[in-house]
Design a protein around this motif. Structure first.
Motif, PDB file in Angstrom:
ATOM      1  N   ASP A 124       0.809  -1.219   0.000  1.00 41.58           N
ATOM      2  CA  ASP A 124       0.000   0.000   0.000  1.00 41.58           C
ATOM      3  C   ASP A 124       0.843   1.271   0.000  1.00 41.58           C
ATOM      4  N   SER A 125       2.137   1.142  -0.206  1.00 41.30           N
ATOM      5  CA  SER A 125       3.019   2.301  -0.227  1.00 41.30           C
ATOM      6  C   SER A 125       3.287   2.732  -1.667  1.00 41.30           C
ATOM      7  N   LYS A 126       3.341   4.057  -1.905  1.00 43.57           N
ATOM      8  CA  LYS A 126       3.572   4.574  -3.247  1.00 43.57           C
ATOM      9  C   LYS A 126       5.046   4.509  -3.649  1.00 43.57           C
ATOM     10  N   CYS A 127       5.926   4.369  -2.672  1.00 42.69           N
ATOM     11  CA  CYS A 127       7.354   4.290  -2.971  1.00 42.69           C
ATOM     12  C   CYS A 127       8.033   3.414  -1.927  1.00 42.69           C
ATOM     13  N   ALA A 128       9.280   3.123  -2.169  1.00 39.14           N
ATOM     14  CA  ALA A 128      10.068   2.364  -1.192  1.00 39.14           C
ATOM     15  C   ALA A 128      10.775   3.336  -0.254  1.00 39.14           C
ATOM     16  N   TYR A 129      11.320   2.781   0.833  1.00 37.67           N
ATOM     17  CA  TYR A 129      12.063   3.600   1.800  1.00 37.67           C
ATOM     18  C   TYR A 129      13.373   2.895   2.126  1.00 37.67           C
ATOM     19  N   LYS A 130      14.415   3.722   2.302  1.00 43.78           N
ATOM     20  CA  LYS A 130      15.747   3.188   2.563  1.00 43.78           C
ATOM     21  C   LYS A 130      16.273   3.702   3.897  1.00 43.78           C
ATOM     22  N   GLY A 131      16.852   2.779   4.667  1.00 43.68           N
ATOM     23  CA  GLY A 131      17.473   3.141   5.932  1.00 43.68           C
ATOM     24  C   GLY A 131      18.834   2.485   6.057  1.00 43.68           C
ATOM     25  N   MET A 132      19.790   3.189   6.653  1.00 45.27           N
ATOM     26  CA  MET A 132      21.131   2.666   6.872  1.00 45.27           C
ATOM     27  C   MET A 132      21.363   2.562   8.369  1.00 45.27           C
ATOM     28  N   TYR A 133      21.927   1.391   8.815  1.00 45.16           N
ATOM     29  CA  TYR A 133      21.965   1.083  10.237  1.00 45.16           C
ATOM     30  C   TYR A 133      23.378   0.715  10.692  1.00 45.16           C
TER      31      TYR A 133
END
Length: 322
Positions: A124-133
């Motif tokens: 249901d998301s219009k785009c992806a999301y990126k996280g760096m850990y």
């Protein structure tokens, strides 16, 4: 003359970073361990396609891409913290747990010994999301990006901060072989999922299995047609113990240099080294020299059982003791 006693050591509380890195070393011992944890997360996310890319045996790069349910943007901040999970809410849920993982330690452990990047998108998301850990925490705020539905986890420079563990590992080629072995075993057991594993930059895959193939099809693809054509289906059930077993074993006509043993208990891959050795000894007693079996067993238990394979006795007798 009186002997002086040493002064007691001072008890101190360990730094949280030290504690987490020690805990990470118990969960993640080599690239194949890290991959096993991530594959199980992908399977729990109902993925039907899992693609693995490896560089230098997984020490330089270990990447897994799936088409599962993804991670919500709201959960990205804590996804790599210890004991964060979507699979368990209260202690009583353990009685009906139906997933591979539930403690929320896998990604946390990996992030304490490597650089981790997660790119994910839900349906249901219009785009992806990126996280760096790093060390379980986001390095910077999550950013929107392009991406397919599912999750991609990139693990770089594994054990960069634990040189003793890195030096204890075998060569990159040996570590790559262990990675391929883990993917192969999960591919056989999860025949409804398509698996691919290859070296970074290579166009050909070391393992590639299609979606919705049978276990025998995947055994043929991974281990070769000579094994697949000698397979016998076996099954056993004990209602009193709520125990079920089924799988495949090569018949007495098949010979190979070593015993290959795939064991899953309640769908979890089991390190069956000692049991494999016992089975190998049994076969050496009953079959001619250089004849060793291929076994793939999947069992379902309602309780934890102690599996013992006797040194002197048949394999069927060993199964009856389970």
């Amino acid at each position: 003359m009186a002997v002086s006693k040493p002064a007691p050591g001072v008890i101190r509380k360990l730094n949280e970073v030290v504690v987490n890195r020690i805990a990470a070393g118990e969960v993640i011992q080599r690239p194949a361990n890290a991959l096993k944890e991530m594959i199980e997360n992908s399977l729990d996310a109902k993925s039907t396609s899992i693609q693995v890319t490896v560089k230098q045996g997984g020490l330089k790069l270990l990447q897994i891409q799936d088409n599962g349910s993804g991670v919500r943007k709201e959960d990205m901040e804590i996804v790599c913290e210890r004991f964060t999970t979507s699979k368990l809410q209260k202690f009583e849920d353990l009685n009906s747990i139906a997933t591979y993982g539930f403690r929320g330690e896998a990604l946390a452990s990996i992030s304490h010994v490597a650089h981790v990047t997660i790119t994910t998108r839900t349906v249901d998301s219009k785009c992806a999301y990126k996280g760096m850990y790093s060390d379980g925490k986001l390095k910077e705020p999550v950013k929107p990006c392009a991406g397919n539905i599912g999750t991609q986890i990139t693990v770089e420079d594994l054990f960069y901060n634990i040189t003793t563990r890195r030096k204890a590992l075998k060569s990159p080629s040996d570590e790559h072989a262990k990675v391929v072995e883990v993917v192969s075993r999960y591919a056989v057991h999860n025949s409804g999922v398509g698996f691919t594993v290859k070296k970074h930059g290579d166009s050909t895959a070391d393992v590639r299995t299609p979606v919705n193939s049978s276990p025998v099809d995947n055994i043929r693809t991974i281990f070769g047609p000579s094994i697949a054509k000698e397979l016998l289906n076996i099954s056993h059930e004990n209602q009193q113990m709520s125990f079920k077993l089924n799988g495949y074993i090569t018949n007495a006509n098949y010979s190979m240099k070593k015993c290959t043993f795939l064991l899953f208990i309640n769908h979890r891959l089991v390190d069956s080294g000692s049991l494999k050795k016992a089975i190998d000894n049994i076969y050496q007693a009953y079959l001619p020299k250089n004849m060793h079996p291929f076994l793939y067993l999947r069992t379902v238990l309602s309780a934890v059982l102690y599996v013992k394979c006797p040194q002197n006795g048949s394999f069927s007798n060993a199964l009856r003791q389970m």
